[in-house]
Motif scaffolding. Structure first.
Motif, short mmCIF file in Angstrom:
data_model
loop_
_atom_site.label_atom_id
_atom_site.label_comp_id
_atom_site.label_asym_id
_atom_site.label_seq_id
_atom_site.Cartn_x
_atom_site.Cartn_y
_atom_site.Cartn_z
N ALA A 91 -5.63 1.64 4.10
CA ALA A 91 -7.04 2.07 3.33
C ALA A 91 -7.91 0.95 3.67
O ALA A 91 -9.29 1.34 4.25
N GLY A 125 0.87 -1.13 -0.04
CA GLY A 125 0.12 -0.07 0.08
C GLY A 125 0.78 1.23 -0.28
O GLY A 125 2.13 1.35 0.17
N SER A 126 0.22 2.52 -0.14
CA SER A 126 0.75 3.82 -0.45
C SER A 126 0.55 4.56 0.75
O SER A 126 1.01 5.43 0.95
N LEU A 127 -0.57 4.38 1.56
CA LEU A 127 -1.14 5.24 2.43
C LEU A 127 -0.14 5.45 3.71
O LEU A 127 -0.24 6.35 4.46
N ASP A 134 -3.89 -1.92 -0.78
CA ASP A 134 -3.41 -0.98 0.46
C ASP A 134 -4.20 -1.28 1.74
O ASP A 134 -5.32 -1.38 1.95
N LEU A 137 -8.71 12.12 2.19
CA LEU A 137 -9.00 11.34 1.14
C LEU A 137 -10.61 11.00 0.92
O LEU A 137 -11.14 10.98 2.07
N THR A 194 -6.68 -1.34 -6.18
CA THR A 194 -5.60 -1.50 -7.11
C THR A 194 -4.33 -1.76 -6.71
O THR A 194 -3.56 -2.59 -7.42
N VAL A 195 -3.86 -1.33 -5.40
CA VAL A 195 -2.63 -1.61 -4.94
C VAL A 195 -2.65 -2.51 -3.69
O VAL A 195 -1.61 -2.69 -2.85
N GLU A 254 -11.54 7.21 -3.24
CA GLU A 254 -10.27 7.08 -3.13
C GLU A 254 -9.55 5.98 -2.21
O GLU A 254 -8.68 5.02 -2.67
N LYS A 302 -10.21 2.64 -4.12
CA LYS A 302 -9.30 2.67 -5.05
C LYS A 302 -8.00 2.01 -4.91
O LYS A 302 -7.34 1.00 -5.15
N TYR A 303 -7.56 2.73 -3.52
CA TYR A 303 -6.16 2.09 -3.09
C TYR A 303 -6.31 0.81 -2.73
O TYR A 303 -5.27 -0.10 -2.63
#
Length: 325
Positions: free
Chosen positions: A173, A145-147, A170, A156, A167-168, A160, A163-164
């Motif tokens: 999230a 994840g990116s968060l 996360d 966010l 898609t990745v 969103e 989506k996180y």
């Protein structure tokens, strides 16, 4: 005199004949009764063994997995792996093939059920995708994840966050979304509503304390496969909700497992799951070409990770070839 003697003899013959018939009838009746008794006893015994009454008219069984063209493909790919492995394959519009299906570690594939919970609440007007959430340091967890790399105070939208999550994959999230939809109980109610009998959410992502206590998120190839089949046919929540979920799955960035070797003109919708500590490699996917589609789910745990991924690569490739030939 002779006439009377002859008449007497005739009457005696009739009596003997009638008596013989009555005896035969009596014996036949007894034998019939004995057969009925034996049959009843046998039925009761069979009923006692099986737990259900015996009927002369049994339901005609449907197609068995032995008749599926996918059986040799699964045997030659996932069937050679060590550990616990399971597969579900269903060409939309046809019977499903299931192999070694039972509940096992879900890893990030549990996120499909969390996503379904969100869109069920959106459909009911209980969840607002445009509402915003402010990220806190306490929300952040490791893994994918990116968060976790974003600054506290980052705002966010719920859309969103989804989506996180999809898609990745996360984890931060995902944990926020679980809390926002109402926690474990809300997700598990949706799991039950969907008819998934081998799936449960029991911990948040990266919750090592729950894992140590024996609580993990579980699912099965069948539960995931049936969810995806309903999703593709817009029979899961609603057409608009199902299309929104498919759009998120189509944006998944991880195609390293089932979709890796399929032709580039296929549309892929998938969600992977990994948990190296337990040797877990999962993937649940839909491959589509025009209006035709096939659902493929592979779950593997307790084996060599590289071999699991390679087997999934071949499973996806061969199922695709058999479906769209």
């Amino acid at each position: 005199m002779k006439k009377w003697v002859l008449m007497g003899l005739s009457m005696m013959a009739v009596v003997v004949l009638v008596s013989g018939c009555q005896k035969k009838a009596t014996n036949s009746g007894k034998e019939s009764a004995n057969r009925a008794t034996r049959s009843s006893t046998k039925s009761k015994s069979s009923s006692k063994r099986t737990g259900r009454p015996v009927s002369k008219q049994q339901a005609t069984p449907g197609k068995t997995k032995q008749s599926s063209p996918f059986k040799p493909i699964v045997t030659q790919t996932m069937g050679r792996l060590k550990g616990q492995n399971a597969v579900y394959v269903q060409q939309i519009g046809h019977d499903a093939y299931q192999w070694h299906v039972k509940s096992q570690k879900a890893a990030s594939d549990i996120k499909l059920f969390i996503l379904a919970t969100v869109y069920q609440q959106v459909q009911a007007g209980k969840f607002n995708l445009t509402a915003t959430y402010t990220l806190k340091d306490g929300d952040k967890v490791g893994g994918t994840g990116s968060l976790q790399g974003m600054a506290a105070g980052t705002t966010l939208t719920n859309q969103e966050l989804l989506k996180y999550m999809m898609t990745v994959s996360d984890n931060t999230a995902t944990n926020v979304v679980i809390r926002e939809v109402g926690g474990f109980d809300a997700v598990n109610r949706e799991i039950k509503r969907l008819g998934a009998t081998q799936t449960v959410l029991q911990r948040k992502m990266m919750d090592q304390k729950s894992l140590a206590a024996g609580k993990d998120n579980m699912t099965s190839a069948r539960d995931l496969g049936q969810l995806l089949a309903k999703l593709w046919q817009h029979q899961l929540i609603s057409k608009s909700a199902d299309m929104a979920m498919l759009k998120l799955m189509a944006a998944n960035t991880n195609h390293s497992k089932l979709p890796k070797l399929i032709p580039s003109d296929r549309q892929v919708y998938n969600k992977t799951g990994e948990f190296d500590t337990y040797g877990v490699e999962n993937d649940a996917a839909i491959f589509a070409k025009g209006k035709r589609a096939v659902v493929v789910v592979a779950l593997s745990q307790g084996g060599p990770l590289a071999e699991q991924v390679a087997a999934m690569n071949q499973l996806g490739k061969q199922v695709d070839a058999a479906t769209f030939k």
